[in-house]
Design a protein around this motif. Sequence first.
Motif, mmCIF file in Angstrom:
data_model
loop_
_atom_site.group_PDB
_atom_site.id
_atom_site.type_symbol
_atom_site.label_atom_id
_atom_site.label_comp_id
_atom_site.label_asym_id
_atom_site.label_seq_id
_atom_site.Cartn_x
_atom_site.Cartn_y
_atom_site.Cartn_z
ATOM 1 N N GLY A 1 0.749 -1.246 0.000
ATOM 2 C CA GLY A 1 0.000 0.000 0.000
ATOM 3 C C GLY A 1 0.783 1.303 0.000
ATOM 4 N N CYS A 2 2.114 1.297 0.135
ATOM 5 C CA CYS A 2 2.837 2.570 0.071
ATOM 6 C C CYS A 2 2.818 3.101 -1.368
ATOM 7 C CB CYS A 2 4.292 2.399 0.522
ATOM 8 S SG CYS A 2 4.450 2.205 2.307
ATOM 9 N N SER A 3 2.687 4.417 -1.490
ATOM 10 C CA SER A 3 2.623 4.981 -2.832
ATOM 11 C C SER A 3 3.723 6.011 -3.072
ATOM 12 C CB SER A 3 1.261 5.638 -3.047
ATOM 13 O OG SER A 3 1.076 6.649 -2.067
ATOM 14 N N HIS A 4 4.673 6.083 -2.161
ATOM 15 C CA HIS A 4 5.767 7.069 -2.228
ATOM 16 C C HIS A 4 7.028 6.293 -1.833
ATOM 17 C CE1 HIS A 4 7.507 11.096 -0.525
ATOM 18 N NE2 HIS A 4 8.324 10.159 -0.073
ATOM 19 N N VAL A 5 8.030 6.326 -2.699
ATOM 20 C CA VAL A 5 9.241 5.544 -2.445
ATOM 21 C C VAL A 5 10.447 6.461 -2.407
ATOM 22 C CG1 VAL A 5 10.741 3.697 -3.267
ATOM 23 C CG2 VAL A 5 8.302 3.516 -3.588
ATOM 24 N N GLN A 6 11.249 6.337 -1.339
ATOM 25 C CA GLN A 6 12.484 7.117 -1.235
ATOM 26 C C GLN A 6 13.686 6.208 -1.464
ATOM 27 O OE1 GLN A 6 12.647 9.339 2.437
ATOM 28 N NE2 GLN A 6 10.886 10.596 1.866
ATOM 29 N N GLY A 7 14.738 6.769 -2.006
ATOM 30 C CA GLY A 7 15.967 6.004 -2.215
ATOM 31 C C GLY A 7 17.014 6.921 -2.812
ATOM 32 N N THR A 8 18.157 6.330 -3.155
ATOM 33 C CA THR A 8 19.232 7.135 -3.743
ATOM 34 C C THR A 8 19.722 6.488 -5.030
ATOM 35 O OG1 THR A 8 20.985 5.948 -2.562
ATOM 36 C CG2 THR A 8 20.054 7.869 -1.460
ATOM 37 N N MET A 9 20.337 7.283 -5.860
ATOM 38 C CA MET A 9 20.935 6.773 -7.087
ATOM 39 C C MET A 9 22.057 5.801 -6.723
ATOM 40 S SD MET A 9 19.180 8.081 -9.389
ATOM 41 C CE MET A 9 20.133 7.246 -10.637
ATOM 42 N N ASN A 10 22.052 4.655 -7.349
ATOM 43 C CA ASN A 10 23.075 3.619 -7.153
ATOM 44 C C ASN A 10 23.161 3.122 -5.713
ATOM 45 O OD1 ASN A 10 23.728 3.989 -9.873
ATOM 46 N ND2 ASN A 10 25.204 5.589 -9.391
ATOM 47 N N GLY A 11 22.152 3.462 -4.913
ATOM 48 C CA GLY A 11 22.164 2.989 -3.534
ATOM 49 C C GLY A 11 23.202 3.663 -2.663
ATOM 50 N N TYR A 12 23.680 4.862 -3.061
ATOM 51 C CA TYR A 12 24.654 5.574 -2.224
ATOM 52 C C TYR A 12 24.040 5.866 -0.862
ATOM 53 C CZ TYR A 12 27.228 6.482 -6.566
ATOM 54 O OH TYR A 12 27.921 6.354 -7.741
ATOM 55 N N GLY A 13 24.865 5.843 0.169
ATOM 56 C CA GLY A 13 24.378 6.214 1.494
ATOM 57 C C GLY A 13 25.235 5.623 2.586
ATOM 58 N N GLU A 14 24.938 6.019 3.809
ATOM 59 C CA GLU A 14 25.733 5.617 4.961
ATOM 60 C C GLU A 14 25.765 4.092 5.109
ATOM 61 O OE1 GLU A 14 24.585 7.829 8.413
ATOM 62 O OE2 GLU A 14 26.562 7.625 9.307
ATOM 63 N N ARG A 15 26.847 3.586 5.684
ATOM 64 C CA ARG A 15 27.024 2.136 5.966
ATOM 65 C C ARG A 15 26.900 1.315 4.664
ATOM 66 N NH1 ARG A 15 23.076 3.715 9.477
ATOM 67 N NH2 ARG A 15 21.725 2.132 8.580
ATOM 68 N N CYS A 16 25.827 0.520 4.538
ATOM 69 C CA CYS A 16 25.676 -0.301 3.329
ATOM 70 C C CYS A 16 24.826 0.406 2.284
ATOM 71 C CB CYS A 16 25.049 -1.640 3.686
ATOM 72 S SG CYS A 16 25.986 -2.499 4.966
ATOM 73 N N GLY A 17 24.493 1.639 2.535
ATOM 74 C CA GLY A 17 23.767 2.420 1.550
ATOM 75 C C GLY A 17 22.266 2.421 1.756
ATOM 76 N N ASN A 18 21.617 3.337 1.006
ATOM 77 C CA ASN A 18 20.155 3.423 0.973
ATOM 78 C C ASN A 18 19.629 2.422 -0.059
ATOM 79 O OD1 ASN A 18 21.031 6.016 2.121
ATOM 80 N ND2 ASN A 18 18.893 6.605 1.922
ATOM 81 N N ALA A 19 18.310 2.344 -0.137
ATOM 82 C CA ALA A 19 17.683 1.550 -1.199
ATOM 83 C C ALA A 19 18.065 2.168 -2.543
ATOM 84 C CB ALA A 19 16.173 1.568 -1.031
#
Lengths: 531, 531
Positions: B224-242
Amino acid sequence: MQDIVVYDCTLRDGSQGEGIVFSAEDRLLIAQKLDEMGFDYIEGGFPGAAKKDADFFARARELDLKHAKLAAFTSTRRPKQAPGRSPGLKAAIESGAPVATVFGKSSVLHVEKVLGTTRSENLRMIEDSCRFLSGHELETVYDAEHFFDGFKLDPEYTLKTLEAAVNGGAEVLVLCDTNGGSLPWEIGEIVDRVAEQFDLPLGIHTHNDAGLAVAGSLAAVEHGCSHVQGTMNGYGERCGNANLCTIVANLELKMDRRTIGKRKLTKLRDLSRYVSEMANLPHPKNLPYVGESAFAHKGGMHIDGVRKDPSTFEHVPPERVGNARRLLISELAGRSSMLDRLSRYRKELKKDSPEVKQLIKELVDLENRGYQYEGAEASFDLLIRKAFGLRQELFHRCGFRIMSERREDGSMLSEATIKVRLGDREVHTAAEGMGPVSAIDNALRKALMEFHPEIENISLVDYKVRVIESTGGTGSDVRVLIESTDGQERWGTVGVSHNIIEASYIALLDAIEYGLLLSKQTEAHKRQARK
Amino acid sequence: MQDIVVYDCTLRDGSQGEGIVFSAEDRLLIAQKLDEMGFDYIEGGFPGAAKKDADFFARARELDLKHAKLAAFTSTRRPKQAPGRSPGLKAAIESGAPVATVFGKSSVLHVEKVLGTTRSENLRMIEDSCRFLSGHELETVYDAEHFFDGFKLDPEYTLKTLEAAVNGGAEVLVLCDTNGGSLPWEIGEIVDRVAEQFDLPLGIHTHNDAGLAVAGSLAAVEHGCSHVQGTMNGYGERCGNANLCTIVANLELKMDRRTIGKRKLTKLRDLSRYVSEMANLPHPKNLPYVGESAFAHKGGMHIDGVRKDPSTFEHVPPERVGNARRLLISELAGRSSMLDRLSRYRKELKKDSPEVKQLIKELVDLENRGYQYEGAEASFDLLIRKAFGLRQELFHRCGFRIMSERREDGSMLSEATIKVRLGDREVHTAAEGMGPVSAIDNALRKALMEFHPEIENISLVDYKVRVIESTGGTGSDVRVLIESTDGQERWGTVGVSHNIIEASYIALLDAIEYGLLLSKQTEAHKRQARK
């Protein structure tokens, strides 16, 4: 708590990854390590398809495996072929491995388009092949290739292929998402359907083409699979196989299933790095659980939280998988992480002691000028030593000149001259290089070798350049990051300047100074040991 | 088919990744690209926490975004603070962004241990902060930090934090798996519980610590979620974002949800590579959908299968995401996309015409030497012009010499001399610069100005260096990427050499040649207009 069987495909499926080549020696070493870790099965290769795979099994007889069983991979017999005439099946038997893993076609698309045979002949191929292997006393694992894709096309036929394997004597039915395109909940639903009909242990083998290999494997276990296949670090064709490191850690720590056990799990990071060394590939920092960044905290609020209680920003304690927490030094991180580091040098330091205040001031100034100490911990260490008066002087004065020339015929030449003084000694020398930075690197080493012969053991491993404020074109500041080694340790240093030569020079000096420090420490240890 | 809102966090959460630093210029370029791709929201930074984030929003007013909305990130007010006195909330409003994303604490562990406040005060902090932002006419997105961990500890309290956000005027409730430790089916179940109680649109924000970030996001959408957050190529802290690239492709191609649409999806690979260039990071080959190996076939049986029918070993057609099939036995496979580009110059070209064959041969050779044309389209354009005999010669011969000196007092000097010939004219001149590259840049411009006075309008905007094979230290090859402008257009060029000066020189020459070409075209247009 249920036991889950771990089946490693690194040596066979993993080596299908682009750029991955394991020598026979590598394979033996990896097999030994996987056995020590308590993995249940090690797929050694496809002896009927490649001579070097057959050679591996011949040499593997020397191995003294305590727990793991070696498996030989093979295809089924060909259409209208007698099993005894199939090179793949024969080689599996001749390999001497106690286990044979035979793959067959589950999908009507593959039966018709790739094999070019009838649906009924394909069923006979699966049954005959399993019977041939099990008749030769081999424990027979059946890999149902393209199982999920096949099921979506024609579930009834796909289930019949499993029946054929069972009739032939297969002891495990492994459901493969060969193209890596299935969603985890599709896998879960299909495993449910299979589990309704078959009493045999079910296995799962997934690929990461949709970034879902680990999730698909875990969903399969949640729905009844008790055998999981994958590769170390997710090596494999295209986007790789399911990463067995991640799967094992998730099963043990999140799903309360026993695989290799909690004690061996604390060696997971070492194993992952070991296999990446064997594969001669860099170890990605962001690998779940085992990567260097997996428990590295950069944001100031995160560092603050972790200090109050690690569980605030860590999903599991890093020690559980043999990893460690790292608080990164960065502009974003606030200053609270610095005391941790300083306490290595002087235990009694407080946040408001004058040395700490001075050091923080200097650090802020350096960071404003573009310095950054991630990946340059050695430069940071030298900074602290300087603040505490512990720094060694490499020389008193140094001047150099670099000349890069492009002749009209297009050839390039780079040369550096350098003059270094320490006490009343002066060295004036010159060196060439591939470019201006390697010329000054060579000249600097040559000059300092006169004062510090230990320099010979220090060499550069990596060199990175980054423009910091990119609004001024070639007039911008550059940050140079250098990684060096003495054959044992590796360390990173940093230099910043608007002149790339100067930035490189600063980082090079730090690299050499830190390397000399390490070699003095090693000497001191040796002397201590001799006493 | 339901529309799913795509919210990109690359510029804020992505830049928390180890080793990721975006300059202000990088951020503007990335925001522009994300807008062109049809992303709905772009989180620009945390203006209350970092001055350079605030600067980004100031400069972002120049951007002409067609579709995306910029969001400013902020924490809630502090305990017992008036919202109007919260630097974070004020900065979000002052940023000029139409959207504010405010994060609050969902978990009692964090309320008590990290904030050190009461549960009821935390609820007021969330409500007040949302009200303050929405009261200032900002579209307010509420990020429920540690939502899933909090829910497992105390579901009732966690749901109350969402109520507080709703009461304060939040328009979207984003459920965050901040520590990346939740299993996809846990996320699905908890989203179900939230959806029962709240009518507002729900969002999902996951991290990849258990290798499950993409799976968790997809499970949330399925529930049911209709809004998705994430980063390009999964960049982000530790093991990265989605990884938003993987999520968008899965939603469009596997789950039949519309995000950026099928047409823009064919630019996904280009976008992914563009952002990795901006981050100055290598583009991992095994990235799902967009990696260089994602559709690379190495095994003989796989290549055979793909030749008979690509769907036998490909989960989706690579063209859908702008990628290409590669059969690793022949690097030449999959170059058909090049014809598209060539047809801009000559419509009638076929794949087997001699110019195309020659050009492909040259391109393969250049790529093997480390050239890469993402972000350097002007160099690619010049390459095609050369193949078609359309290239203009800047000069006949050129030789130069660069001298960089460090005096014993520590001061640095860089000077270049250059000799250029065109026809029977020769120019021999010299210039200084901040470093060796800017010295040769200045000297080259000064010399060529004699033949091509239009050069005066061309200037450098950005300069990037990347070491390509990082095993040889300062002896490695380097790739230089340059971005230039004439005040109107911007263009990128590339040069590769083991010598950084030569690599820069090659890229500089391309930059000047392309700039002159543009100015001639403009002149021609003007003449046309006057007629």
